[in-house]
Design a protein around this motif. Structure first.
Motif, short mmCIF file in Angstrom:
data_model
loop_
_atom_site.label_atom_id
_atom_site.label_comp_id
_atom_site.label_asym_id
_atom_site.label_seq_id
_atom_site.Cartn_x
_atom_site.Cartn_y
_atom_site.Cartn_z
N SER A 57 5.21 0.30 -4.71
CA SER A 57 5.88 0.77 -3.49
C SER A 57 5.27 0.20 -2.20
O SER A 57 5.65 0.63 -1.13
CB SER A 57 5.84 2.30 -3.44
N ARG A 58 4.34 -0.73 -2.32
CA ARG A 58 3.72 -1.31 -1.13
C ARG A 58 3.67 -2.81 -1.23
O ARG A 58 3.46 -3.36 -2.31
CB ARG A 58 2.27 -0.81 -0.98
N TRP A 59 3.79 -3.44 -0.08
CA TRP A 59 3.65 -4.89 -0.02
C TRP A 59 2.21 -5.28 0.31
O TRP A 59 1.77 -6.37 -0.01
CB TRP A 59 4.61 -5.49 1.00
N GLY A 60 1.49 -4.38 0.95
CA GLY A 60 0.11 -4.65 1.29
C GLY A 60 -0.56 -3.40 1.79
O GLY A 60 0.09 -2.38 2.04
N SER A 61 -1.88 -3.48 1.92
CA SER A 61 -2.63 -2.37 2.49
C SER A 61 -3.95 -2.92 3.04
O SER A 61 -4.37 -4.02 2.71
CB SER A 61 -2.89 -1.27 1.46
N CYS A 62 -4.56 -2.11 3.90
CA CYS A 62 -5.84 -2.47 4.51
C CYS A 62 -6.70 -1.21 4.49
O CYS A 62 -6.32 -0.20 5.07
CB CYS A 62 -5.62 -2.95 5.94
N SER A 63 -7.82 -1.28 3.81
CA SER A 63 -8.69 -0.11 3.73
C SER A 63 -9.59 -0.04 4.95
O SER A 63 -9.80 -1.03 5.65
CB SER A 63 -9.54 -0.16 2.46
N SER A 64 -10.16 1.12 5.18
CA SER A 64 -11.08 1.30 6.31
C SER A 64 -12.35 0.47 6.11
O SER A 64 -13.07 0.21 7.07
CB SER A 64 -11.43 2.78 6.48
N ARG A 65 -12.61 0.03 4.89
CA ARG A 65 -13.77 -0.83 4.61
C ARG A 65 -13.45 -2.31 4.77
O ARG A 65 -14.31 -3.16 4.52
CB ARG A 65 -14.30 -0.56 3.21
N GLY A 66 -12.20 -2.62 5.12
CA GLY A 66 -11.83 -4.00 5.36
C GLY A 66 -11.30 -4.76 4.16
O GLY A 66 -11.20 -5.98 4.19
N THR A 67 -10.91 -4.05 3.12
CA THR A 67 -10.30 -4.71 1.97
C THR A 67 -8.81 -4.89 2.22
O THR A 67 -8.10 -3.91 2.49
CB THR A 67 -10.50 -3.89 0.68
N LEU A 68 -8.36 -6.12 2.16
CA LEU A 68 -6.94 -6.43 2.31
C LEU A 68 -6.35 -6.55 0.91
O LEU A 68 -6.86 -7.32 0.09
CB LEU A 68 -6.75 -7.75 3.05
N SER A 69 -5.31 -5.79 0.64
CA SER A 69 -4.64 -5.85 -0.66
C SER A 69 -3.20 -6.30 -0.44
O SER A 69 -2.54 -5.83 0.49
CB SER A 69 -4.64 -4.48 -1.34
N PHE A 70 -2.75 -7.20 -1.31
CA PHE A 70 -1.40 -7.73 -1.20
C PHE A 70 -0.70 -7.68 -2.54
O PHE A 70 -1.32 -7.85 -3.59
CB PHE A 70 -1.43 -9.17 -0.70
N ASN A 71 0.60 -7.48 -2.49
CA ASN A 71 1.43 -7.44 -3.68
C ASN A 71 1.78 -8.87 -4.08
O ASN A 71 2.37 -9.61 -3.29
CB ASN A 71 2.70 -6.64 -3.39
N TYR A 72 1.44 -9.24 -5.30
CA TYR A 72 1.67 -10.61 -5.75
C TYR A 72 3.15 -10.99 -5.72
O TYR A 72 3.50 -12.17 -5.58
CB TYR A 72 1.07 -10.85 -7.14
N ARG A 73 4.03 -10.01 -5.82
CA ARG A 73 5.47 -10.30 -5.86
C ARG A 73 5.99 -10.93 -4.57
O ARG A 73 7.06 -11.49 -4.54
CB ARG A 73 6.25 -9.04 -6.22
N LEU A 74 5.18 -10.87 -3.50
CA LEU A 74 5.57 -11.55 -2.26
C LEU A 74 5.62 -13.06 -2.42
O LEU A 74 6.21 -13.75 -1.59
CB LEU A 74 4.63 -11.17 -1.11
N ILE A 75 5.04 -13.59 -3.49
CA ILE A 75 5.10 -15.02 -3.76
C ILE A 75 6.55 -15.46 -3.98
O ILE A 75 6.88 -16.63 -3.82
CB ILE A 75 4.18 -15.41 -4.95
N PHE A 76 7.44 -14.52 -4.31
CA PHE A 76 8.84 -14.83 -4.54
C PHE A 76 9.68 -14.74 -3.27
O PHE A 76 10.87 -15.03 -3.28
CB PHE A 76 9.43 -13.89 -5.61
N ALA A 77 9.08 -14.31 -2.18
CA ALA A 77 9.78 -14.19 -0.89
C ALA A 77 9.65 -15.51 -0.12
O ALA A 77 8.77 -16.32 -0.39
CB ALA A 77 9.16 -13.05 -0.08
N PRO A 78 10.51 -15.70 0.88
CA PRO A 78 10.32 -16.86 1.75
C PRO A 78 8.93 -16.81 2.39
O PRO A 78 8.41 -15.72 2.67
CB PRO A 78 11.43 -16.69 2.80
N PRO A 79 8.32 -17.95 2.66
CA PRO A 79 6.96 -17.99 3.21
C PRO A 79 6.77 -17.15 4.47
O PRO A 79 5.72 -16.51 4.63
CB PRO A 79 6.72 -19.48 3.48
#
Length: 143
Positions: A57-79
């Motif tokens: 249910s998320r494309w990405g997130s950013c934790s308060s500790r500075g961890t950036l998380s991204f959904n790999y399925r965005l590789i199928f979207a336009p750049p």
């Protein structure tokens, strides 16, 4: 809305699909690292790491500790759509909310971000390896 057809996979087909997903995740990691490096000087803040996930249910997130998380399925979207999510999460390094200041920061880097945000909402069902392979004319089934 039409019901999505359930495809039953043999064990070999399931392994094939997992191998394909693994390759796409690796490509996504490379692409996200590249795009974070590009946009980070424009957004500021400090991040500690980048993780690649298959979030439902998320494309990405950013934790308060500075961890950036991204959904790999965005590789199928336009750049530009992948870039929008990178900018969005990088701006959270400065503003850990969705305040007016946050959106102003996003707009300062990507003025047309609203179009990209809407594109994600409109095309969410297309961002799967199965859909991508189907568009390429490649079947998951081995028969």
């Amino acid at each position: 809305m039409a019901q999505k057809e359930i495809i039953r996979l043999t064990p070999a087909e399931a392994r094939r699909l997992e191998a394909i997903k693994h390759r796409y995740r690796e490509e996504a990691r490379r692409k996200f690292e590249e795009r974070v490096a590009y946009y980070h000087p424009l957004t500021g803040g400090t991040y500690t790491s980048i993780t690649i996930r298959d979030q439902k249910s998320r494309w990405g997130s950013c934790s308060s500790r500075g961890t950036l998380s991204f959904n790999y399925r965005l590789i199928f979207a336009p750049p530009i759509i992948l870039d929008y999510v990178v900018v969005h999460e990088l701006c959270h390094l400065t503003f850990m909310d969705h305040s007016k200041n946050f959106w102003n920061k996003v707009a300062s880097v990507m003025p047309d971000y609203k179009n990209h945000r809407q594109w994600l909402k409109d095309h969410v069902q297309e961002l799967t390896p199965e859909h991508h392979l189907e568009k390429l004319g490649i079947s998951i089934k081995l028969d």
